[in-house]
Design a protein around this motif. Structure first.
Motif, PDB file in Angstrom:
ATOM      1  N   MET A 189       0.821  -1.209   0.000  1.00 46.88           N
ATOM      2  CA  MET A 189       0.000   0.000   0.000  1.00 46.88           C
ATOM      3  C   MET A 189       0.855   1.259   0.000  1.00 46.88           C
ATOM      4  N   SER A 190       0.544   2.162  -0.935  1.00 50.88           N
ATOM      5  CA  SER A 190       1.085   3.526  -0.921  1.00 50.88           C
ATOM      6  C   SER A 190      -0.109   4.467  -0.922  1.00 50.88           C
ATOM      7  N   PRO A 191      -0.794   4.616   0.224  1.00 53.18           N
ATOM      8  CA  PRO A 191      -2.060   5.347   0.264  1.00 53.18           C
ATOM      9  C   PRO A 191      -1.880   6.844   0.069  1.00 53.18           C
ATOM     10  N   PRO A 192      -2.968   7.576  -0.241  1.00 55.05           N
ATOM     11  CA  PRO A 192      -2.903   9.042  -0.355  1.00 55.05           C
ATOM     12  C   PRO A 192      -2.322   9.656   0.926  1.00 55.05           C
ATOM     13  N   TYR A 251       1.673 -11.408   4.205  1.00 50.49           N
ATOM     14  CA  TYR A 251       2.444 -10.208   4.523  1.00 50.49           C
ATOM     15  C   TYR A 251       1.656  -8.960   4.145  1.00 50.49           C
ATOM     16  N   LEU A 252       1.969  -7.866   4.820  1.00 48.96           N
ATOM     17  CA  LEU A 252       1.408  -6.555   4.538  1.00 48.96           C
ATOM     18  C   LEU A 252       2.561  -5.556   4.572  1.00 48.96           C
ATOM     19  N   ALA A 253       2.577  -4.631   3.624  1.00 51.58           N
ATOM     20  CA  ALA A 253       3.621  -3.601   3.605  1.00 51.58           C
ATOM     21  C   ALA A 253       2.985  -2.266   3.264  1.00 51.58           C
ATOM     22  N   LEU A 254       3.454  -1.205   3.925  1.00 53.64           N
ATOM     23  CA  LEU A 254       2.870   0.122   3.733  1.00 53.64           C
ATOM     24  C   LEU A 254       3.966   1.166   3.724  1.00 53.64           C
ATOM     25  N   GLU A 255       3.801   2.142   2.830  1.00 50.05           N
ATOM     26  CA  GLU A 255       4.716   3.285   2.751  1.00 50.05           C
ATOM     27  C   GLU A 255       3.900   4.554   2.805  1.00 50.05           C
ATOM     28  N   CYS A 256       4.330   5.535   3.620  1.00 48.58           N
ATOM     29  CA  CYS A 256       3.594   6.793   3.723  1.00 48.58           C
ATOM     30  C   CYS A 256       4.553   7.889   4.192  1.00 48.58           C
ATOM     31  N   GLU A 313       8.639  -1.363  11.967  1.00 45.59           N
ATOM     32  CA  GLU A 313       8.478  -0.036  11.386  1.00 45.59           C
ATOM     33  C   GLU A 313       9.841   0.642  11.281  1.00 45.59           C
ATOM     34  N   THR A 314       9.962   1.508  10.300  1.00 43.77           N
ATOM     35  CA  THR A 314      11.191   2.291  10.173  1.00 43.77           C
ATOM     36  C   THR A 314      10.891   3.533   9.344  1.00 43.77           C
ATOM     37  N   PRO A 351      20.906  10.292  -4.758  1.00 44.74           N
ATOM     38  CA  PRO A 351      20.956  11.741  -4.511  1.00 44.74           C
ATOM     39  C   PRO A 351      19.573  12.371  -4.498  1.00 44.74           C
ATOM     40  N   ASN A 352      18.762  12.013  -3.508  1.00 41.55           N
ATOM     41  CA  ASN A 352      17.438  12.610  -3.370  1.00 41.55           C
ATOM     42  C   ASN A 352      16.965  12.437  -1.934  1.00 41.55           C
ATOM     43  N   GLN A 353      16.488  13.524  -1.334  1.00 39.26           N
ATOM     44  CA  GLN A 353      15.998  13.474   0.039  1.00 39.26           C
ATOM     45  C   GLN A 353      14.481  13.269   0.028  1.00 39.26           C
ATOM     46  N   ARG A 354      14.057  12.103   0.500  1.00 41.62           N
ATOM     47  CA  ARG A 354      12.628  11.773   0.486  1.00 41.62           C
ATOM     48  C   ARG A 354      12.358  10.791   1.625  1.00 41.62           C
ATOM     49  N   ARG A 355      12.453  11.258   2.845  1.00 40.60           N
ATOM     50  CA  ARG A 355      12.251  10.367   3.993  1.00 40.60           C
ATOM     51  C   ARG A 355      10.799   9.934   4.061  1.00 40.60           C
ATOM     52  N   GLN A 356      10.585   8.625   4.253  1.00 38.28           N
ATOM     53  CA  GLN A 356       9.258   8.046   4.309  1.00 38.28           C
ATOM     54  C   GLN A 356       9.159   7.034   5.452  1.00 38.28           C
ATOM     55  N   TYR A 357       7.932   6.823   5.876  1.00 40.69           N
ATOM     56  CA  TYR A 357       7.611   5.804   6.883  1.00 40.69           C
ATOM     57  C   TYR A 357       7.323   4.486   6.168  1.00 40.69           C
ATOM     58  N   TYR A 358       7.850   3.389   6.718  1.00 41.74           N
ATOM     59  CA  TYR A 358       7.595   2.066   6.159  1.00 41.74           C
ATOM     60  C   TYR A 358       7.188   1.107   7.274  1.00 41.74           C
ATOM     61  N   LEU A 359       6.225   0.257   6.966  1.00 42.15           N
ATOM     62  CA  LEU A 359       5.827  -0.823   7.869  1.00 42.15           C
ATOM     63  C   LEU A 359       5.797  -2.122   7.086  1.00 42.15           C
ATOM     64  N   VAL A 360       6.323  -3.172   7.687  1.00 44.68           N
ATOM     65  CA  VAL A 360       6.199  -4.525   7.149  1.00 44.68           C
ATOM     66  C   VAL A 360       5.596  -5.390   8.246  1.00 44.68           C
ATOM     67  N   ALA A 361       4.544  -6.136   7.926  1.00 50.77           N
ATOM     68  CA  ALA A 361       3.892  -7.025   8.881  1.00 50.77           C
ATOM     69  C   ALA A 361       3.753  -8.406   8.264  1.00 50.77           C
TER      70      ALA A 361
END
Length: 282
Positions: A72-75, A110-115, A141-142, A152-162
């Motif tokens: 999932m990459s939700p809005p 498995y479930l994986a999410l990025e936001c 989570e991380t 070379p790009n700054q784009r910090r994101q939250y990730y979860l793997v379950a």
């Protein structure tokens, strides 16, 4: 040989997940409703596609996908200041909450999410973790950034793997820069990308500008408003005699998309900026 995982790509966008995993997994179905995003996805991938809203898909549909991994990459607007951080009250959260309900019923392997990073402090995350706990999942989570992987790009994101199986620990990251920003630049850039001198003078104090010749340059996170708003939507490039926008193809390279990834001609530059700016980091 280990069996290839079957991936359900929810909120697929232009296919960041597919670009990342297709060499080692099979996308059984991608779900997206934005017509321009669908055009780009279908131009690059041949995976089955569903153009219905996630919240409209019945339990039997999810079950029939028989996917090992639900990605999932939700809005993100429900979790950022520009979207008023309405979270669970935001209509754009309906699809994500619907998926949480389906997870409790079907219990995929498995479930994986990025936001966005703010998701880490959201009520939506609390609902997700409660659902995972009730359904017998372990999770990790991380937060990480392309710069942590040498891009070379700054784009910090939250990730979860379950998972219902034991999860492997996060691998140590190698943040040594793999290539300079200059390696992501187009050979020629049209004049239309140039920032007008009057706009440059007006916004100079708030614009993040990087130098094309700087080997350590790292553009800041691009957003879906890049090209429409000058402030806090992404970086700009200083070349010899001008400051300009990055092109959509340059943004794709900084996000790790393969060189083979294409933006079909019917897609305008403004639309490509919007879609690439809201896509996942491969």
């Amino acid at each position: 040989m280990a069996q290839r995982l079957r991936v359900l790509e929810l909120f697929a966008g232009i296919g960041g997940c597919a670009a990342a995993v297709s060499a080692r997994a099979d996308v059984v179905t991608a779900v997206e409703t934005d017509p321009e995003a669908i055009t780009i996805y279908r131009d690059n991938f041949e995976f089955p596609f569903c153009d219905q809203p996630v919240e409209s898909l019945p339990t039997e549909w999810f079950r029939n996908c028989a996917a090992d991994v639900w990605w999932m990459s939700p809005p993100v607007l429900p979790y950022v200041h520009a979207g008023l951080r309405r979270e669970l009250d935001d209509p754009r959260s309906k699809g994500l909450l619907h998926v949480f309900e389906q997870v409790q019923t079907i219990k995929p392997r498995y479930l994986a999410l990025e936001c966005v990073p703010n998701f880490d402090k959201s009520l939506t995350r609390q609902v997700l973790l409660e659902s995972l706990a009730e359904s017998g999942y372990e999770w990790q989570e991380t937060q990480t950034c392309p710069t942590d992987l040498g891009f070379p790009n700054q784009r910090r994101q939250y990730y979860l793997v379950a998972g219902r199986d034991e999860l492997q620990a996060w691998k140590p990251l190698n943040s040594t820069q793999k290539f300079p920003l200059s390696a992501t630049l187009d050979k020629t850039a049209p004049d239309e990308l140039t920032v007008a001198p009057e706009l440059l003078a007006m916004h100079r104090g708030t614009m993040h500008v990087v130098d094309a010749t700087d080997p350590a340059a790292r553009p800041s996170c691009f957003t879906s408003d890049y090209g429409r708003s000058m402030n806090k939507t992404g970086s700009y490039l200083r070349e010899a005699a001008r400051v300009r926008h990055f092109s959509p193809t340059e943004m794709l390279r900084q996000l790790g998309f393969p060189q083979s990834f294409t933006l079909p001609k019917p897609i305008s530059r403004a639309t490509a900026w919007r879609l690439v700016g809201s896509s996942s980091s491969v």
